[in-house]
Design an enzyme around this catalytic site. Structure first.
Site, PDB file in Angstrom:
ATOM      1  N   ARG A 140      39.448  32.973  35.143  1.00 39.71           N
ATOM      2  CA  ARG A 140      39.632  31.621  34.631  1.00 39.71           C
ATOM      3  C   ARG A 140      39.936  30.682  35.788  1.00 39.71           C
ATOM      4  NH1 ARG A 140      37.150  32.467  30.859  1.00 39.71           N
ATOM      5  NH2 ARG A 140      37.680  32.373  28.651  1.00 39.71           N
TER       6      ARG A 140
ATOM      7  N   GLU B 159      36.588  22.525  33.707  1.00 36.45           N
ATOM      8  CA  GLU B 159      35.156  22.634  33.403  1.00 36.45           C
ATOM      9  C   GLU B 159      34.746  21.630  32.335  1.00 36.45           C
ATOM     10  OE1 GLU B 159      34.402  26.713  32.396  1.00 36.45           O
ATOM     11  OE2 GLU B 159      35.294  27.416  34.256  1.00 36.45           O
TER      12      GLU B 159
ATOM     13  N   HIS C  84      29.939  28.793  35.279  1.00 38.32           N
ATOM     14  CA  HIS C  84      30.525  29.686  34.259  1.00 38.32           C
ATOM     15  C   HIS C  84      29.425  30.474  33.519  1.00 38.32           C
ATOM     16  CE1 HIS C  84      34.263  30.287  31.518  1.00 38.32           C
ATOM     17  NE2 HIS C  84      33.491  31.369  31.505  1.00 38.32           N
TER      18      HIS C  84
HETATM   19  P1  NAP Z   1      41.672  42.611  30.108  1.00 38.02           P
HETATM   20  O1  NAP Z   1      41.067  43.943  29.871  1.00 38.02           O
HETATM   21  O2  NAP Z   1      42.784  42.152  29.238  1.00 38.02           O
HETATM   22  O3  NAP Z   1      42.144  42.556  31.650  1.00 38.02           O
HETATM   23  C1  NAP Z   1      42.991  41.585  32.165  1.00 38.02           C
HETATM   24  C2  NAP Z   1      43.863  42.254  33.233  1.00 38.02           C
HETATM   25  O4  NAP Z   1      44.653  41.238  33.859  1.00 38.02           O
HETATM   26  C3  NAP Z   1      44.800  43.298  32.667  1.00 38.02           C
HETATM   27  O5  NAP Z   1      44.582  44.505  33.353  1.00 38.02           O
HETATM   28  C4  NAP Z   1      46.200  42.755  32.945  1.00 38.02           C
HETATM   29  O6  NAP Z   1      47.029  43.822  33.355  1.00 38.02           O
HETATM   30  C5  NAP Z   1      45.969  41.756  34.072  1.00 38.02           C
HETATM   31  N1  NAP Z   1      46.895  40.627  34.000  1.00 38.02           N
HETATM   32  C6  NAP Z   1      47.096  39.815  32.933  1.00 38.02           C
HETATM   33  N2  NAP Z   1      48.015  38.890  33.232  1.00 38.02           N
HETATM   34  C7  NAP Z   1      48.402  39.122  34.506  1.00 38.02           C
HETATM   35  C8  NAP Z   1      49.335  38.488  35.386  1.00 38.02           C
HETATM   36  N3  NAP Z   1      50.072  37.451  35.001  1.00 38.02           N
HETATM   37  N4  NAP Z   1      49.468  38.976  36.659  1.00 38.02           N
HETATM   38  C9  NAP Z   1      48.722  40.044  37.049  1.00 38.02           C
HETATM   39  N5  NAP Z   1      47.838  40.685  36.261  1.00 38.02           N
HETATM   40  C10 NAP Z   1      47.686  40.238  35.002  1.00 38.02           C
HETATM   41  O7  NAP Z   1      40.575  41.473  30.014  1.00 38.02           O
HETATM   42  P2  NAP Z   1      39.036  41.531  30.452  1.00 38.02           P
HETATM   43  O8  NAP Z   1      38.201  41.867  29.272  1.00 38.02           O
HETATM   44  O9  NAP Z   1      38.890  42.329  31.691  1.00 38.02           O
HETATM   45  O10 NAP Z   1      38.812  39.975  30.749  1.00 38.02           O
HETATM   46  C11 NAP Z   1      39.593  39.338  31.748  1.00 38.02           C
HETATM   47  C12 NAP Z   1      39.373  37.835  31.754  1.00 38.02           C
HETATM   48  O11 NAP Z   1      38.096  37.533  32.308  1.00 38.02           O
HETATM   49  C13 NAP Z   1      39.338  37.159  30.381  1.00 38.02           C
HETATM   50  O12 NAP Z   1      40.635  36.889  29.901  1.00 38.02           O
HETATM   51  C14 NAP Z   1      38.543  35.895  30.647  1.00 38.02           C
HETATM   52  O13 NAP Z   1      39.430  34.830  30.936  1.00 38.02           O
HETATM   53  C15 NAP Z   1      37.729  36.235  31.886  1.00 38.02           C
HETATM   54  N6  NAP Z   1      36.272  36.253  31.576  1.00 38.02           N
HETATM   55  C16 NAP Z   1      35.449  35.401  32.263  1.00 38.02           C
HETATM   56  C17 NAP Z   1      34.086  35.412  31.975  1.00 38.02           C
HETATM   57  C18 NAP Z   1      33.136  34.500  32.699  1.00 38.02           C
HETATM   58  O14 NAP Z   1      32.098  34.164  32.143  1.00 38.02           O
HETATM   59  N7  NAP Z   1      33.409  34.113  33.938  1.00 38.02           N
HETATM   60  C19 NAP Z   1      33.585  36.254  30.995  1.00 38.02           C
HETATM   61  C20 NAP Z   1      34.453  37.113  30.341  1.00 38.02           C
HETATM   62  C21 NAP Z   1      35.798  37.100  30.643  1.00 38.02           C
HETATM   63  P3  NAP Z   1      48.628  43.763  33.125  1.00 38.02           P
HETATM   64  O15 NAP Z   1      48.827  43.424  31.666  1.00 38.02           O
HETATM   65  O16 NAP Z   1      49.112  45.116  33.517  1.00 38.02           O
HETATM   66  O17 NAP Z   1      49.126  42.711  34.036  1.00 38.02           O
END
Ligand code: NAP
Length: 325
Positions: free
Chosen positions: A234, A263, A281
């Site tokens: 993000r 954005e 994005h």
């Molecule tokens: P996920 O499986 O929930 O992974 C997020 C990871 O971030 C978790 O391992 C979590 O581990 C860690 N995390 C969360 N808050 C944190 C913090 N404050 N400090 C350090 N680590 C933290 O989610 P995902 O499916 O991989 O997706 C991740 C993100 O990618 C989404 O939320 C979305 O915003 C973004 N995304 C972007 C696109 C794009 O088009 N560019 C597409 C899809 C997703 P811990 O809980 O252990 O900290």
């Protein structure tokens, strides 16, 4: 029996619209210049919201206006556009679309990383500008061959990126709030310590208050002049002003961004910089993957309509049964 009424605040895929129209009465707020009269009329009857990032925010004020609301079905795995914590206090389930986009976003992340490190977009611009006959594109300072990547946010997508990097023979380490039990990559509880020991950061963090501007000047200075920052999570996670400064002053080598603070506005200063690669994005933006995400929205709403558990409730709103009115 009357069909359940759904609010759609922003535009969604045609496939989602078509499927929802077959089952529900859908009120499309985005079609109206003045949304207030429709909202005032239908608010008491709205039992579900279908929404996605980029559309209006589903905040406390909107949730409070919808007393019969039971589910917010979000298109996208990130749901920082929905106040899920507040929804939880009202027994409303929020769903998202995890897993179905993981591999696509990881593919995009690798493309962005390679483009940033090896300057492929800049090299292509050089060719198209007719400069090649006057001499070859300069050798790139950056290469993946001598790099270690620190993934910030090693969740579903982060792990898919890590698997790809392993196939590329690139060492991977990571920072999360807690270590992941199912991986052997080195874990850093402290982001700055990790940034000092790697030269490349790939951020896949969710948005929201806990991650706001987490990657800023201190991280850039820890990475140093070889530093590369890729953000596929993000835009709010990276301090954009501090990044522009670091890129301008060459305190880091480059950046690759798929996401931005505000954005679709991208600062002119970033656009003017040659040492960054910018994408609008597009992490999950293929027809194949967006259709799968749309299908997940439809499936979550269908499950709700049939009184079954949702496929993918978010962490803040675990399913313990549908709210009774
Ligand atoms: P996920 O499986 O929930 O992974 C997020 C990871 O971030 C978790 O391992 C979590 O581990 C860690 N995390 C969360 N808050 C944190 C913090 N404050 N400090 C350090 N680590 C933290 O989610 P995902 O499916 O991989 O997706 C991740 C993100 O990618 C989404 O939320 C979305 O915003 C973004 N995304 C972007 C696109 C794009 O088009 N560019 C597409 C899809 C997703 P811990 O809980 O252990 O900290």
């Amino acid at each position: 029996m009357s069909r359940p009424e759904i609010l759609m605040p922003g535009r969604m895929l045609k496939s989602v619209n078509d499927a929802l129209d077959q089952r529900f009465t859908v009120h499309r707020l985005y079609e109206l210049a003045d949304r207030e009269p429709l909202l005032a009329e239908v608010a008491p009857r709205i039992r579900a919201i279908a929404c996605g990032g980029g559309g209006p925010i589903i905040d406390k004020a909107l949730i409070d206006r919808l007393p019969a609301l039971e589910i917010v079905a979000n298109f996208g795995v990130g749901y920082d556009n929905v106040d899920a914590k507040y929804a939880a206090t009202k027994g409303i389930i929020v769903t998202n679309t995890p897993d179905v986009l993981t591999e696509e976003v990881a593919d995009t992340a690798l493309g962005l990383l390679l483009n940033t490190v090896r300057e492929f977009p800049q090299a292509e611009r050089y060719l198209r500008a007719g400069k090649w006959p006057r001499g070859p594109y300069p050798l790139t300072t950056g290469t993946l061959r001598d790099r270690t990547v620190g993934i910030v946010g090693l969740g579903r997508i982060g792990k898919a990126i890590a698997r790809r990097l392993q196939a590329f023979d690139v060492p991977v380490v990571y920072h999360n709030r807690s270590p992941q039990p199912d991986v052997s990559y080195r874990y850093y509880p402290d982001l700055i310590t990790m940034a000092k020991e790697v030269d490349t950061i790939v951020s896949v963090l969710p948005g929201g208050a806990a991650t706001d501007k987490l990657i800023g000047r201190a991280v850039f200075d820890a990475l140093g002049p070889r530093g590369i920052v890729v953000n596929i999570g993000r835009g709010t996670v990276v301090d954009e002003a501090a990044l522009i400064e670091a890129l301008t002053e060459k305190r880091i080598l480059g950046a690759g961004l798929d996401v931005f603070e505000k954005e679709p506005q991208v600062p002119e200063a970033l656009i003017a910089l040659e040492n960054c690669v910018l994408l609008p994005h597009v992490g999950s933006a293929s027809l194949y993957t967006r259709d799968a995400m749309g299908q997940r929205v439809i499936d979550n709403l269908t499950a709700w309509d049939e009184g079954k558990p949702p496929l993918s409730p978010v962490g803040e709103t675990p399913f313990t049964g549908w709210k009774t009115k």
